[in-house]
Every structure is written in C-alpha cells, then in structure tokens.
Write an enzyme that holds these catalytic residues in place. Structure first.
Site, PDB file in Angstrom:
ATOM      1  N   LYS A 287       0.860  -1.133   0.112  1.00 18.40           N
ATOM      2  CA  LYS A 287       0.058  -0.025  -0.106  1.00 18.40           C
ATOM      3  C   LYS A 287       0.581   1.373  -0.084  1.00 18.40           C
ATOM      4  O   LYS A 287       1.306   1.645   0.951  1.00 18.40           O
ATOM      5  CB  LYS A 287      -0.972  -0.080   1.118  1.00 18.40           C
ATOM      6  CG  LYS A 287      -1.822  -1.108   1.109  1.00 18.40           C
ATOM      7  CD  LYS A 287      -2.912  -1.151   2.444  1.00 18.40           C
ATOM      8  CE  LYS A 287      -3.643  -2.510   2.052  1.00 18.40           C
ATOM      9  NZ  LYS A 287      -2.994  -3.509   2.409  1.00 18.40           N
ATOM     10  N   ASP A 290       3.553   7.358   0.089  1.00 20.40           N
ATOM     11  CA  ASP A 290       4.366   8.452   0.620  1.00 20.40           C
ATOM     12  C   ASP A 290       4.133   9.412  -0.573  1.00 20.40           C
ATOM     13  O   ASP A 290       3.497   9.422  -1.472  1.00 20.40           O
ATOM     14  CB  ASP A 290       5.686   7.753   0.581  1.00 20.40           C
ATOM     15  CG  ASP A 290       6.534   8.521   1.461  1.00 20.40           C
ATOM     16  OD1 ASP A 290       6.534   9.867   1.673  1.00 20.40           O
ATOM     17  OD2 ASP A 290       7.426   7.916   2.285  1.00 20.40           O
TER      18      ASP A 290
HETATM   19  O1  S5P Z   1      -9.226  -2.625   3.979  1.00 18.91           O
HETATM   20  C1  S5P Z   1      -8.702  -3.416   3.657  1.00 18.91           C
HETATM   21  C2  S5P Z   1      -7.774  -3.528   2.563  1.00 18.91           C
HETATM   22  C3  S5P Z   1      -7.003  -4.732   2.231  1.00 18.91           C
HETATM   23  S1  S5P Z   1      -6.120  -4.541   0.880  1.00 18.91           S
HETATM   24  N1  S5P Z   1      -8.612  -4.771   4.414  1.00 18.91           N
HETATM   25  C4  S5P Z   1      -8.054  -5.708   4.057  1.00 18.91           C
HETATM   26  O2  S5P Z   1      -8.074  -6.640   4.904  1.00 18.91           O
HETATM   27  N2  S5P Z   1      -7.104  -5.833   3.026  1.00 18.91           N
HETATM   28  C5  S5P Z   1      -6.282  -7.076   2.623  1.00 18.91           C
HETATM   29  O3  S5P Z   1      -7.171  -8.228   2.308  1.00 18.91           O
HETATM   30  C6  S5P Z   1      -5.361  -7.271   4.006  1.00 18.91           C
HETATM   31  O4  S5P Z   1      -3.992  -6.710   3.981  1.00 18.91           O
HETATM   32  C7  S5P Z   1      -5.338  -8.864   3.520  1.00 18.91           C
HETATM   33  O5  S5P Z   1      -4.193  -9.006   3.034  1.00 18.91           O
HETATM   34  C8  S5P Z   1      -6.700  -9.086   2.886  1.00 18.91           C
HETATM   35  C9  S5P Z   1      -7.711  -9.753   3.824  1.00 18.91           C
HETATM   36  O6  S5P Z   1      -7.092 -11.082   4.488  1.00 18.91           O
HETATM   37  P1  S5P Z   1      -8.138 -11.804   5.433  1.00 18.91           P
HETATM   38  O7  S5P Z   1      -7.235 -12.923   5.752  1.00 18.91           O
HETATM   39  O8  S5P Z   1      -8.842 -11.096   6.382  1.00 18.91           O
HETATM   40  O9  S5P Z   1      -9.441 -12.376   4.068  1.00 18.91           O
END
Ligand code: S5P
Length: 460
Positions: A287, A290
């Site tokens: 993500k 910067d």
């Molecule tokens: O708001 C967010 C944005 C992202 S990209 N919430 C998230 O959980 N993510 C990403 O989605 C997080 O970094 C992780 O890689 C994935 C969710 O993973 P889970 O194991 O909770 O399904």
C-alpha cells in the site's frame, strides 16, 4: 424579495458569473456560482432565508440543519423564521474527547430538513444524510437555494430523499436573458456543458475501462470467477503449495511480497509462470502512501522491483494526487486500486476522505482501475458503489462465508453481501488459506461469488 429579484441581485454582486472557470474536477465550466459572500449582506441573506422558509413551511419535520459553512448562517435564519430548533454537524471530525459530532439537542428519531446553498451531484448531501442517520436523525428532505444540475433531484430520489430547490439553473438563465444580462450564446454554452456532464454516466461503460481493467474483466469472464486470493503466508514453499490447489479458481492473486521469508528473485519468476499457466493476474498489495518521488522508487527499485511484475498495486491517497504521478509516469500496462474505505474496525478513513479519493480516481482513470472498499451491509455498500464512476471497479476485502471478525480488528461480511452491494471482486485470505482444504474452499468462494455477481449484473 421575489425569485427574480434574488437572481438579479446574485448576478449584480458577482455570485453568479459567466466566463471560463476551472472546477475542482479539472473541468472548465462556462459559469460559476458562489454564494459564500452573501453572509455579509444582511438584506440579501434575510431575503434568501424567507425564500427558503417559504419552500418548506408545509413540510412536517422536527429540526433544521445547514451544511457548514455557507449554508449554516442561512439555516439559522430559517430556523428562526419557522421557530424550529437548529443543529449542525461538526465539519472536522474530533479525534479526541466526546464522540458527539452533531451539535445541538434533539430526540432520537427526530426528522430533520437539511439546508444547503447548492446542489450539483448530490454526493455530499448523501454523505451528510448517512452521517445524521448514524446519529439517530431521520432525513427525508433537502432544501437548496439553487439546483444547478438537472440530475440532483433524480440522484437524491434514488436514495429516498426529496429535493426542494428555490430556483434552478434554467430559471437563472431565463431571468438573466429576459433582462438582457446574458445572450443566447451563453445559454447554449451552459446547456452544452451541463449536458456533457451527464453523458459519461449514460454512455456505455465498456469504453471507460482502462486496458488493465479490461484484462481483469476478460479474465473474470473466461474463468467465471471474481475471486481474488490473498495469499498471506511467509513461507515460499507453502505459498506455492496453496497456489497449486487454488489457482484455477481465482481471477487474481494478491500478494504481500514483503512478508515472504528469505525472498529471492526466483520467487517472482515462478509466480509469473503460475500466472501464465493458470491464467490469473497479479496484484501486489504494497500500500503505497508516501510522496510521489519516494513511492516512485519504492515501486520500481529495491529488492522487489514491484513495477516489473505486478499488474496492479494498492495506493493510499493520504499524500494527495501526486502519488499517482510519482508511481505511474513513464510506465505502461500497470494500474492500481485506491483505498477508499477499509475493513478494519475503527479505521480513520471518513466520508470526506472517501469522496476525495474517488475524485482523485475519477481524474486518473488510465491508471486507476477502481477502489478497495468495505461496508457494513448491502445498503451501505450500494450507497458507496453508486458514487464510483462507471468505468471503475470495487474490490472488497474483509469477506468470508459467514460474518465475523478477527482478534485484530478485521471485520468480515459475507460473499453475497459484498457482491450484492456492488463488489466486482471479493478478496479472500484466511477464509481460504487457513482452512484444511484450501482447494475446496476456493471452489466454494468462486461459486458463491460468481453466482452473486451473475445475479447482480445479469452476466452469463
Ligand atoms: O481494508 C482493507 C484493505 C485490504 S487490501 N482490508 C484488508 O483486509 N485488506 C487486505 O485484504 C489485507 O491486507 C489482507 O491481505 C486481505 C484480507 O485478508 P483476510 O485473511 O482477512 O481475508
């Protein structure tokens, strides 16, 4: 004051101007309306308040509010005329102290009329209503002085709100023309401009997708899948073992490359072979957040050289639009998703941040394929989705087969809620990789996600 006198006065004091004006969106408009300075003209302000009050005296409601700052003084005069209590919403969210964000007293369930100076897209009105509704205030009606868009009424109606406008842009043009203050050339320019604003939304969305988005949509169709696997494991061996079992069910693989232990460039070589063999795209969820000059190097250099292999990345807009330029200038065939809302509990993204993020995305469609977002339920996601431009997608993390949460603030809604609300793809991590049978789980997520997608879009 009559409506005609009001229009003439606005023109006289330069609150309505014709010429060439650059809008926040970057578009050049042939007219400009700015009512901010009217607060320093007591007679005009009083006249405006009477026109506003007249318009809603038949309505039944309990309290009045104005959207800060321009409409707040107007709303307080209207509240005085109609003898109704005034409340307002703090413009800056408080990061400390009491959580109270609406100032003034009201009973839970009170109905409120929201006053604003203008309406264009209706977006900020909906944002305001959502906020009040969260605090137990019921909004049915919006009241504005000037409706400068022909679609404002329609857009609010879609969300279940009534719009009352003292005057419309057409009335302004007609009054000024009949008083010989503008000619028909100006009227034509204004109507060409307002018509052109509504066209992109009506136009076929196919044309608006960027190359990478088209690639993703085509892959979704080929594989009958809108499942993005978030393969968040640190061991490279386990990574490929899970990928072996799940790759045929996914449209895209989302990586966090910096969590891989003992990373070596050959990891990427292998990953690219998998992506070709199993036909999926690669999305590195680094993500970026910067200044432009720094992210440019983070994206291209270092041990990961993300720009070389990841078709998509994620970008935080906290540092402003310069980040997009820094990342993508001089690069082709790459795109990103902007974080417009997050799934984590009590995250600090607010509605203004979300709206501004979408504004940035809208201006950079060639490298912004869409947004990462989340929502508390179907209706919430639908409202959010309605603000996303037609040629951009919504990807949703925080998705599992059942609702729930983890111990570190992650919140899950179901696949069906996400997709019915408007998610084009679902991002699933532990829902698949923490199970005993990632392959079976991937099949389930793919089937449920795709069937909800077909149901929503009618796509075969
Ligand atoms: O708001 C967010 C944005 C992202 S990209 N919430 C998230 O959980 N993510 C990403 O989605 C997080 O970094 C992780 O890689 C994935 C969710 O993973 P889970 O194991 O909770 O399904």
């Amino acid at each position: 004051m009559t409506k005609e006198q009001f229009i003439l006065k606005l023109h006289e004091i330069g609150a309505i101007k014709f010429g060439s004006f650059i809008l926040k969106s970057g578009l050049v408009s042939p007219f400009y309306i700015d009512l901010r300075d009217t607060i320093s003209r007591p007679k005009l302000l009083e006249g405006m308040a009477k026109l506003l009050a007249n318009k809603i005296q038949e309505l039944s409601f309990d309290i009045i509010t104005g959207i800060p700052y321009t409409a707040l003084p107007m709303a307080s005069l209207v509240a005085d005329i109609l003898k109704k209590p005034l409340v307002y919403r703090r413009k800056e969210e408080k990061a400390y102290g009491t959580a109270k964000s609406i100032i003034g007293t009201f009973e839970s369930g009170a109905t409120c009329v929201v006053i604003d100076d203008l309406i264009t897209t209706g977006e900020s009105k909906i944002e305001t209503a959502e906020h009040y509704e969260k605090e137990g205030v019921k909004i049915n009606d919006f009241l504005v002085l000037i409706d400068r868009s022909s679609k404002g009424t329609e857009i609010l109606a879609k969300h279940g709100y009534n719009l009352h406008a003292v005057i419309t842009l057409d009335e302004i043009l007609e009054t000024l023309r009949s008083n010989n203050l503008i000619n028909s050339d100006v009227i034509n320019q204004v109507s060409d401009f307002t018509n052109s604003l509504s066209e992109p939304e009506i136009a076929s969305s196919e044309l608006d997708y960027n190359t990478l988005t088209k690639k993703l949509l085509a892959c979704m169709k080929r594989k009958q899948s809108n499942l993005i696997l978030s393969l968040d494991v640190s061991c490279a061996k386990t990574f490929f073992e899970i990928l072996d079992k799940t790759a045929k069910h996914i449209v895209m693989l989302k990586t966090h490359i910096d969590i891989i232990d003992n990373f070596e460039p050959k990891f990427i070589e292998k990953l690219r072979k998998y992506s070709q063999k199993f036909d999926f795209l690669i999305f590195e969820d680094r993500k970026f957040a910067d200044i432009g000059s720094t992210v440019r190097k983070q994206y291209r250099n270092g041990i990961y050289r993300i720009a070389d292999w990841a078709e998509f990345i994620t970008v935080h807009t906290v540092a402003g639009e310069g980040i997009i330029k820094g990342l993508f200038d001089g690069i082709s065939d790459r795109s990103c998703f902007l974080l417009a809302r997050m799934s984590a509990k009590e995250n600090l993204i607010n509605e203004t941040y979300t709206r501004k993020t979408i504004e940035i995305g809208r201006k950079n469609t060639s490298v912004v394929s869409g947004y990462i977002g989340h929502g508390k339920d179907v209706a919430d996601i639908q409202r959010f989705k309605s603000r996303i431009p037609k040629g951009q997608l919504l990807l949703m993390p925080g998705v599992q087969l059942e609702r729930g949460s983890d111990a570190m603030g992650q919140q899950y809604i179901t696949v069906e809620e996400a997709v019915e609300g408007g998610a084009d793809c679902v991002i699933v991590g532990r829902g698949i990789i923490s199970g005993d049978n990632p392959d079976e789980l991937a099949v389930q997520y793919q089937a449920r996600g795709w069937s909800a997608y077909q149901k929503r879009t009618g796509q075969k």
